[in-house]
Design an enzyme around this catalytic site. Structure first.
Site, mmCIF file in Angstrom:
data_model
loop_
_atom_site.group_PDB
_atom_site.id
_atom_site.type_symbol
_atom_site.label_atom_id
_atom_site.label_comp_id
_atom_site.label_asym_id
_atom_site.label_seq_id
_atom_site.Cartn_x
_atom_site.Cartn_y
_atom_site.Cartn_z
ATOM 1 N N LYS A 1 0.828 -1.209 0.000
ATOM 2 C CA LYS A 1 0.000 0.000 0.000
ATOM 3 C C LYS A 1 0.866 1.264 0.000
ATOM 4 O O LYS A 1 0.587 2.217 -0.743
ATOM 5 C CB LYS A 1 -0.941 -0.020 1.203
ATOM 6 C CG LYS A 1 -2.009 -1.098 1.115
ATOM 7 C CD LYS A 1 -2.777 -1.284 2.413
ATOM 8 C CE LYS A 1 -3.759 -2.443 2.306
ATOM 9 N NZ LYS A 1 -4.497 -2.707 3.554
ATOM 10 N N GLN B 1 -4.837 -1.501 9.781
ATOM 11 C CA GLN B 1 -4.716 -2.776 9.084
ATOM 12 C C GLN B 1 -5.342 -3.906 9.898
ATOM 13 O O GLN B 1 -5.059 -4.069 11.086
ATOM 14 C CB GLN B 1 -3.236 -3.086 8.806
ATOM 15 C CG GLN B 1 -2.982 -4.385 8.050
ATOM 16 C CD GLN B 1 -3.534 -4.353 6.632
ATOM 17 O OE1 GLN B 1 -3.468 -3.325 5.958
ATOM 18 N NE2 GLN B 1 -4.048 -5.469 6.168
ATOM 19 N N ASP C 1 -10.726 2.590 4.015
ATOM 20 C CA ASP C 1 -11.114 1.178 3.927
ATOM 21 C C ASP C 1 -12.604 1.028 3.653
ATOM 22 O O ASP C 1 -13.057 -0.039 3.236
ATOM 23 C CB ASP C 1 -10.766 0.442 5.228
ATOM 24 C CG ASP C 1 -9.430 -0.284 5.152
ATOM 25 O OD1 ASP C 1 -8.982 -0.579 4.024
ATOM 26 O OD2 ASP C 1 -8.835 -0.556 6.217
#
Length: 338
Positions: free
Chosen positions: A81, A125, A148
Protein backbone atom coordinates in the site's frame (compact mmCIF):
# COMPACT_ATOMS: atom_id res chain seq x y z
CA UNK A 1 -12.37 -38.16 -62.04
CA UNK A 2 -15.60 -38.51 -60.10
CA UNK A 3 -13.73 -40.42 -57.43
CA UNK A 4 -11.06 -37.67 -57.27
CA UNK A 5 -13.69 -34.96 -56.92
CA UNK A 6 -15.41 -36.94 -54.15
CA UNK A 7 -12.11 -37.35 -52.28
CA UNK A 8 -11.33 -33.63 -52.66
CA UNK A 9 -14.78 -32.71 -51.30
CA UNK A 10 -14.36 -35.06 -48.34
CA UNK A 11 -10.95 -33.52 -47.57
CA UNK A 12 -12.43 -30.00 -47.67
CA UNK A 13 -15.23 -31.03 -45.30
CA UNK A 14 -12.76 -32.65 -42.91
CA UNK A 15 -10.60 -29.50 -42.97
CA UNK A 16 -13.63 -27.31 -42.26
CA UNK A 17 -14.69 -29.52 -39.34
CA UNK A 18 -11.17 -29.45 -37.92
CA UNK A 19 -11.12 -25.65 -38.10
CA UNK A 20 -14.53 -25.49 -36.40
CA UNK A 21 -13.31 -27.74 -33.63
CA UNK A 22 -10.22 -25.55 -33.17
CA UNK A 23 -12.32 -22.39 -32.90
CA UNK A 24 -14.67 -24.06 -30.40
CA UNK A 25 -11.77 -25.16 -28.24
CA UNK A 26 -10.29 -21.66 -28.32
CA UNK A 27 -13.61 -20.10 -27.33
CA UNK A 28 -14.05 -22.47 -24.41
CA UNK A 29 -10.83 -21.39 -22.70
CA UNK A 30 -11.37 -18.29 -20.60
CA UNK A 31 -9.75 -14.92 -21.09
CA UNK A 32 -7.46 -14.51 -18.08
CA UNK A 33 -8.08 -11.03 -16.69
CA UNK A 34 -4.86 -9.33 -15.62
CA UNK A 35 -5.59 -7.46 -12.41
CA UNK A 36 -2.07 -6.08 -12.57
CA UNK A 37 -2.72 -4.48 -15.96
CA UNK A 38 -6.04 -2.97 -14.86
CA UNK A 39 -4.46 -1.77 -11.61
CA UNK A 40 -1.71 -0.01 -13.58
CA UNK A 41 -4.38 1.84 -15.56
CA UNK A 42 -6.14 2.92 -12.37
CA UNK A 43 -2.89 3.99 -10.74
CA UNK A 44 -2.08 6.08 -13.82
CA UNK A 45 -5.48 7.75 -13.44
CA UNK A 46 -4.78 8.31 -9.74
CA UNK A 47 -1.34 9.77 -10.48
CA UNK A 48 -2.82 12.25 -12.95
CA UNK A 49 -5.55 13.14 -10.46
CA UNK A 50 -2.98 13.81 -7.70
CA UNK A 51 -0.86 16.01 -9.95
CA UNK A 52 -3.90 18.02 -11.03
CA UNK A 53 -4.90 18.37 -7.38
CA UNK A 54 -1.46 19.60 -6.33
CA UNK A 55 -1.12 21.86 -9.38
CA UNK A 56 -4.37 23.55 -8.31
CA UNK A 57 -2.65 24.66 -5.10
CA UNK A 58 -3.79 21.88 -2.80
CA UNK A 59 -1.65 19.93 -0.36
CA UNK A 60 -0.47 16.49 -1.52
CA UNK A 61 -2.81 13.76 -0.18
CA UNK A 62 -1.51 11.90 2.87
CA UNK A 63 -2.31 8.35 4.00
CA UNK A 64 -1.67 7.12 7.55
CA UNK A 65 -1.63 3.36 8.15
CA UNK A 66 -1.72 1.89 11.66
CA UNK A 67 -0.15 -1.56 11.83
CA UNK A 68 -0.51 -3.58 15.03
CA UNK A 69 1.66 -6.62 15.73
CA UNK A 70 4.13 -8.56 13.59
CA UNK A 71 1.95 -10.67 11.28
CA UNK A 72 4.06 -11.16 8.11
CA UNK A 73 1.06 -11.03 5.75
CA UNK A 74 -0.15 -7.75 7.26
CA UNK A 75 3.32 -6.22 6.97
CA UNK A 76 3.49 -7.32 3.33
CA UNK A 77 0.07 -5.83 2.55
CA UNK A 78 0.96 -2.52 4.21
CA UNK A 79 4.25 -2.34 2.32
CA UNK A 80 2.36 -2.83 -0.96
CA UNK A 81 0.00 0.00 0.00
CA UNK A 82 2.74 2.49 0.89
CA UNK A 83 4.70 1.62 -2.27
CA UNK A 84 1.57 2.20 -4.37
CA UNK A 85 1.02 5.52 -2.58
CA UNK A 86 4.54 6.66 -3.46
CA UNK A 87 3.99 5.54 -7.06
CA UNK A 88 0.92 7.76 -7.53
CA UNK A 89 2.32 10.73 -5.60
CA UNK A 90 0.53 10.25 -2.26
CA UNK A 91 2.62 10.74 0.87
CA UNK A 92 2.20 8.05 3.51
CA UNK A 93 3.36 6.84 6.89
CA UNK A 94 3.15 3.52 8.71
CA UNK A 95 2.62 3.72 12.46
CA UNK A 96 3.80 0.49 14.09
CA UNK A 97 2.33 -0.64 17.39
CA UNK A 98 3.03 -3.81 19.41
CA UNK A 99 0.47 -6.62 19.53
CA UNK A 100 -0.09 -6.03 23.27
CA UNK A 101 -1.36 -2.48 22.75
CA UNK A 102 -4.63 -2.00 24.63
CA UNK A 103 -7.86 -1.25 22.83
CA UNK A 104 -8.09 2.14 24.53
CA UNK A 105 -4.55 3.08 23.50
CA UNK A 106 -5.35 2.18 19.90
CA UNK A 107 -8.59 4.17 20.00
CA UNK A 108 -6.69 7.17 21.43
CA UNK A 109 -4.25 6.98 18.51
CA UNK A 110 -7.09 6.82 15.98
CA UNK A 111 -8.70 9.82 17.67
CA UNK A 112 -5.49 11.85 17.36
CA UNK A 113 -5.13 10.95 13.68
CA UNK A 114 -8.77 11.92 13.09
CA UNK A 115 -7.99 15.40 14.43
CA UNK A 116 -4.70 15.77 12.54
CA UNK A 117 -5.44 18.05 9.58
CA UNK A 118 -2.38 16.68 7.75
CA UNK A 119 -3.95 13.19 7.59
CA UNK A 120 -6.41 12.76 4.71
CA UNK A 121 -6.78 8.98 4.62
CA UNK A 122 -6.59 6.70 7.64
CA UNK A 123 -6.74 2.92 7.93
CA UNK A 124 -6.04 0.42 10.65
CA UNK A 125 -4.72 -2.78 9.08
CA UNK A 126 -6.82 -5.85 9.86
CA UNK A 127 -6.84 -8.37 11.44
CA UNK A 128 -6.20 -7.00 14.92
CA UNK A 129 -5.20 -9.02 18.00
CA UNK A 130 -8.06 -10.95 19.58
CA UNK A 131 -8.33 -8.69 22.64
CA UNK A 132 -9.27 -5.71 20.41
CA UNK A 133 -12.80 -5.19 19.05
CA UNK A 134 -12.27 -4.62 15.33
CA UNK A 135 -15.76 -3.19 14.79
CA UNK A 136 -15.20 -0.60 17.53
CA UNK A 137 -11.90 0.44 15.97
CA UNK A 138 -13.33 0.67 12.45
CA UNK A 139 -16.18 2.84 13.73
CA UNK A 140 -13.68 5.11 15.53
CA UNK A 141 -12.12 6.23 12.22
CA UNK A 142 -13.62 9.48 10.91
CA UNK A 143 -15.93 8.46 8.01
CA UNK A 144 -14.43 11.13 5.72
CA UNK A 145 -10.94 9.65 6.31
CA UNK A 146 -12.09 6.02 6.25
CA UNK A 147 -10.30 4.81 3.08
CA UNK A 148 -11.11 1.18 3.93
CA UNK A 149 -14.84 2.00 3.75
CA UNK A 150 -15.50 0.01 6.92
CA UNK A 151 -17.16 2.69 9.09
CA UNK A 152 -20.84 1.99 9.71
CA UNK A 153 -21.76 5.34 8.08
CA UNK A 154 -19.94 4.43 4.86
CA UNK A 155 -21.41 0.92 4.86
CA UNK A 156 -24.87 2.40 5.31
CA UNK A 157 -24.40 4.91 2.50
CA UNK A 158 -23.19 2.12 0.22
CA UNK A 159 -26.31 0.06 1.02
CA UNK A 160 -28.47 3.10 0.20
CA UNK A 161 -26.75 3.53 -3.20
CA UNK A 162 -25.23 6.85 -2.11
CA UNK A 163 -21.78 8.15 -2.99
CA UNK A 164 -19.31 7.09 -0.31
CA UNK A 165 -15.98 5.42 0.44
CA UNK A 166 -16.36 1.91 -0.98
CA UNK A 167 -14.39 -1.00 0.51
CA UNK A 168 -11.34 -1.41 -1.72
CA UNK A 169 -11.62 -5.13 -2.56
CA UNK A 170 -15.34 -5.09 -3.52
CA UNK A 171 -14.77 -1.88 -5.48
CA UNK A 172 -11.85 -3.59 -7.23
CA UNK A 173 -14.08 -6.53 -8.19
CA UNK A 174 -16.72 -4.12 -9.52
CA UNK A 175 -14.09 -2.26 -11.58
CA UNK A 176 -12.76 -5.55 -13.02
CA UNK A 177 -16.27 -6.46 -14.15
CA UNK A 178 -17.00 -3.02 -15.62
CA UNK A 179 -13.65 -2.45 -17.31
CA UNK A 180 -13.62 -5.93 -18.81
CA UNK A 181 -17.08 -5.34 -20.29
CA UNK A 182 -18.80 -8.21 -18.48
CA UNK A 183 -22.56 -7.47 -18.58
CA UNK A 184 -24.44 -7.47 -15.27
CA UNK A 185 -27.88 -6.02 -16.04
CA UNK A 186 -30.45 -8.77 -15.49
CA UNK A 187 -27.74 -11.41 -15.09
CA UNK A 188 -27.55 -14.14 -12.45
CA UNK A 189 -24.67 -13.75 -10.00
CA UNK A 190 -23.48 -16.00 -7.17
CA UNK A 191 -21.27 -14.52 -4.44
CA UNK A 192 -19.70 -17.31 -2.40
CA UNK A 193 -18.94 -15.73 0.96
CA UNK A 194 -20.85 -13.28 3.14
CA UNK A 195 -18.12 -11.42 5.04
CA UNK A 196 -19.05 -7.85 5.94
CA UNK A 197 -15.88 -6.46 4.35
CA UNK A 198 -15.90 -8.42 1.07
CA UNK A 199 -18.81 -10.74 0.21
CA UNK A 200 -21.67 -8.53 1.40
CA UNK A 201 -20.37 -5.32 -0.25
CA UNK A 202 -19.75 -7.15 -3.54
CA UNK A 203 -23.35 -8.37 -3.51
CA UNK A 204 -24.57 -4.83 -2.78
CA UNK A 205 -22.59 -3.30 -5.66
CA UNK A 206 -23.78 -5.92 -8.13
CA UNK A 207 -27.48 -6.00 -7.31
CA UNK A 208 -28.32 -2.34 -6.69
CA UNK A 209 -29.96 0.10 -9.11
CA UNK A 210 -27.79 1.41 -11.94
CA UNK A 211 -29.77 4.67 -12.03
CA UNK A 212 -28.93 5.73 -8.47
CA UNK A 213 -26.32 8.15 -7.12
CA UNK A 214 -23.88 5.26 -6.66
CA UNK A 215 -24.80 3.10 -9.68
CA UNK A 216 -25.05 -0.65 -9.16
CA UNK A 217 -25.05 -3.62 -11.51
CA UNK A 218 -28.78 -4.45 -11.65
CA UNK A 219 -27.98 -8.16 -11.33
CA UNK A 220 -29.92 -10.89 -9.50
CA UNK A 221 -27.54 -11.92 -6.73
CA UNK A 222 -27.45 -15.09 -4.62
CA UNK A 223 -25.15 -15.18 -1.59
CA UNK A 224 -23.86 -18.49 -0.23
CA UNK A 225 -22.05 -19.10 3.06
CA UNK A 226 -20.58 -21.81 5.25
CA UNK A 227 -23.98 -23.41 5.88
CA UNK A 228 -24.95 -23.58 2.20
CA UNK A 229 -24.79 -27.29 1.22
CA UNK A 230 -22.28 -27.90 -1.57
CA UNK A 231 -24.95 -29.43 -3.82
CA UNK A 232 -27.20 -26.41 -3.32
CA UNK A 233 -24.28 -24.10 -4.12
CA UNK A 234 -23.70 -26.10 -7.30
CA UNK A 235 -27.33 -25.64 -8.35
CA UNK A 236 -26.91 -21.87 -8.08
CA UNK A 237 -23.49 -21.63 -9.75
CA UNK A 238 -24.55 -23.79 -12.71
CA UNK A 239 -27.07 -21.12 -13.77
CA UNK A 240 -24.89 -18.14 -12.82
CA UNK A 241 -23.54 -15.77 -15.47
CA UNK A 242 -21.00 -14.46 -12.95
CA UNK A 243 -19.48 -16.31 -9.99
CA UNK A 244 -17.54 -14.35 -7.37
CA UNK A 245 -15.63 -16.66 -5.02
CA UNK A 246 -14.78 -14.96 -1.71
CA UNK A 247 -15.06 -17.71 0.91
CA UNK A 248 -11.41 -18.46 1.70
CA UNK A 249 -11.73 -22.15 0.77
CA UNK A 250 -9.28 -23.59 -1.79
CA UNK A 251 -10.95 -25.33 -4.77
CA UNK A 252 -14.43 -24.41 -3.56
CA UNK A 253 -15.49 -23.70 -7.17
CA UNK A 254 -14.70 -26.47 -9.65
CA UNK A 255 -15.32 -26.90 -13.37
CA UNK A 256 -18.42 -29.08 -12.91
CA UNK A 257 -20.07 -26.19 -11.02
CA UNK A 258 -19.69 -23.62 -13.81
CA UNK A 259 -21.83 -23.18 -16.89
CA UNK A 260 -20.20 -22.63 -20.27
CA UNK A 261 -19.23 -19.00 -20.78
CA UNK A 262 -19.63 -17.80 -17.19
CA UNK A 263 -17.31 -15.11 -15.81
CA UNK A 264 -15.44 -16.16 -12.65
CA UNK A 265 -13.85 -13.66 -10.25
CA UNK A 266 -11.62 -15.27 -7.63
CA UNK A 267 -11.19 -13.14 -4.49
CA UNK A 268 -9.82 -15.95 -2.32
CA UNK A 269 -6.27 -15.82 -0.95
CA UNK A 270 -5.21 -19.12 0.58
CA UNK A 271 -1.72 -20.29 1.48
CA UNK A 272 -1.28 -24.02 0.88
CA UNK A 273 1.72 -26.33 0.78
CA UNK A 274 2.74 -27.38 -2.71
CA UNK A 275 2.86 -31.22 -2.72
CA UNK A 276 5.76 -31.23 -5.20
CA UNK A 277 8.06 -28.58 -3.70
CA UNK A 278 6.88 -28.60 -0.09
CA UNK A 279 6.83 -24.79 -0.18
CA UNK A 280 3.84 -22.58 0.54
CA UNK A 281 2.07 -20.99 -2.41
CA UNK A 282 -0.95 -18.77 -2.95
CA UNK A 283 -4.14 -20.14 -4.47
CA UNK A 284 -7.66 -18.80 -4.73
CA UNK A 285 -11.06 -20.36 -4.09
CA UNK A 286 -11.35 -21.55 -7.71
CA UNK A 287 -9.82 -24.57 -9.45
CA UNK A 288 -8.16 -22.26 -11.97
CA UNK A 289 -6.95 -24.79 -14.55
CA UNK A 290 -10.23 -26.69 -14.60
CA UNK A 291 -12.59 -23.71 -14.59
CA UNK A 292 -10.71 -21.76 -17.27
CA UNK A 293 -11.69 -24.47 -19.79
CA UNK A 294 -15.39 -23.56 -19.38
CA UNK A 295 -15.50 -19.91 -18.31
CA UNK A 296 -15.42 -16.88 -20.62
CA UNK A 297 -13.39 -14.78 -18.17
CA UNK A 298 -11.41 -15.69 -15.07
CA UNK A 299 -9.09 -13.88 -12.64
CA UNK A 300 -5.88 -15.57 -11.46
CA UNK A 301 -4.47 -15.77 -7.94
CA UNK A 302 -2.12 -14.05 -7.46
CA UNK A 303 -2.32 -11.18 -9.96
CA UNK A 304 -6.09 -10.77 -10.15
CA UNK A 305 -8.13 -8.99 -7.50
CA UNK A 306 -5.17 -8.29 -5.17
CA UNK A 307 -3.53 -5.50 -7.21
CA UNK A 308 -6.95 -3.93 -7.78
CA UNK A 309 -7.54 -3.68 -4.02
CA UNK A 310 -4.43 -1.55 -3.59
CA UNK A 311 -5.27 0.60 -6.63
CA UNK A 312 -8.77 1.36 -5.34
CA UNK A 313 -7.31 2.29 -1.96
CA UNK A 314 -5.32 5.01 -3.74
CA UNK A 315 -8.53 6.28 -5.35
CA UNK A 316 -10.17 6.42 -1.91
CA UNK A 317 -7.23 8.37 -0.47
CA UNK A 318 -7.59 11.03 -3.16
CA UNK A 319 -11.32 11.15 -2.46
CA UNK A 320 -10.56 11.55 1.25
CA UNK A 321 -8.26 14.51 0.53
CA UNK A 322 -11.06 16.21 -1.38
CA UNK A 323 -13.51 15.36 1.41
CA UNK A 324 -11.27 17.00 4.00
CA UNK A 325 -11.11 20.21 1.98
CA UNK A 326 -14.91 20.36 1.92
CA UNK A 327 -15.43 19.18 5.52
CA UNK A 328 -15.59 21.91 8.19
CA UNK A 329 -13.05 21.28 11.02
CA UNK A 330 -15.86 21.33 13.62
CA UNK A 331 -17.55 18.39 11.84
CA UNK A 332 -14.32 16.38 11.96
CA UNK A 333 -14.01 17.10 15.69
CA UNK A 334 -17.64 16.18 16.29
CA UNK A 335 -17.35 12.86 14.41
CA UNK A 336 -14.01 12.04 16.05
CA UNK A 337 -15.46 12.52 19.52
CA UNK A 338 -18.68 10.58 18.89
Amino acid sequence: MATLRTLRKLCQQAHHQACSLHVSATRQEAVVISGRKLARQIREEARADVEDWVASGNRRPHLSVVLVGSDPASHSYVLNKTRAAADVGISSETILKPSNISEEELLDLVHKLNLDHRVDGLLVQLPLPEHIDERRVCNAVCPDKDVDGFHVVNVGRMCLDQSTMLPATPWGVWEIIKRTGIPTLGKNVVVAGRSKNVGMPIAMLLHTDGRHERPGGDATVTISHRYTPKEQLRQHTKIADIVVAAAGIPNLITADMIKEGAAVIDVGINRIQDPLTGKNRLVGDVDFEGVRQKASFITPVPGGVGPMTVAMLMKNTIKAAKNMLLTPPERVRMVASS
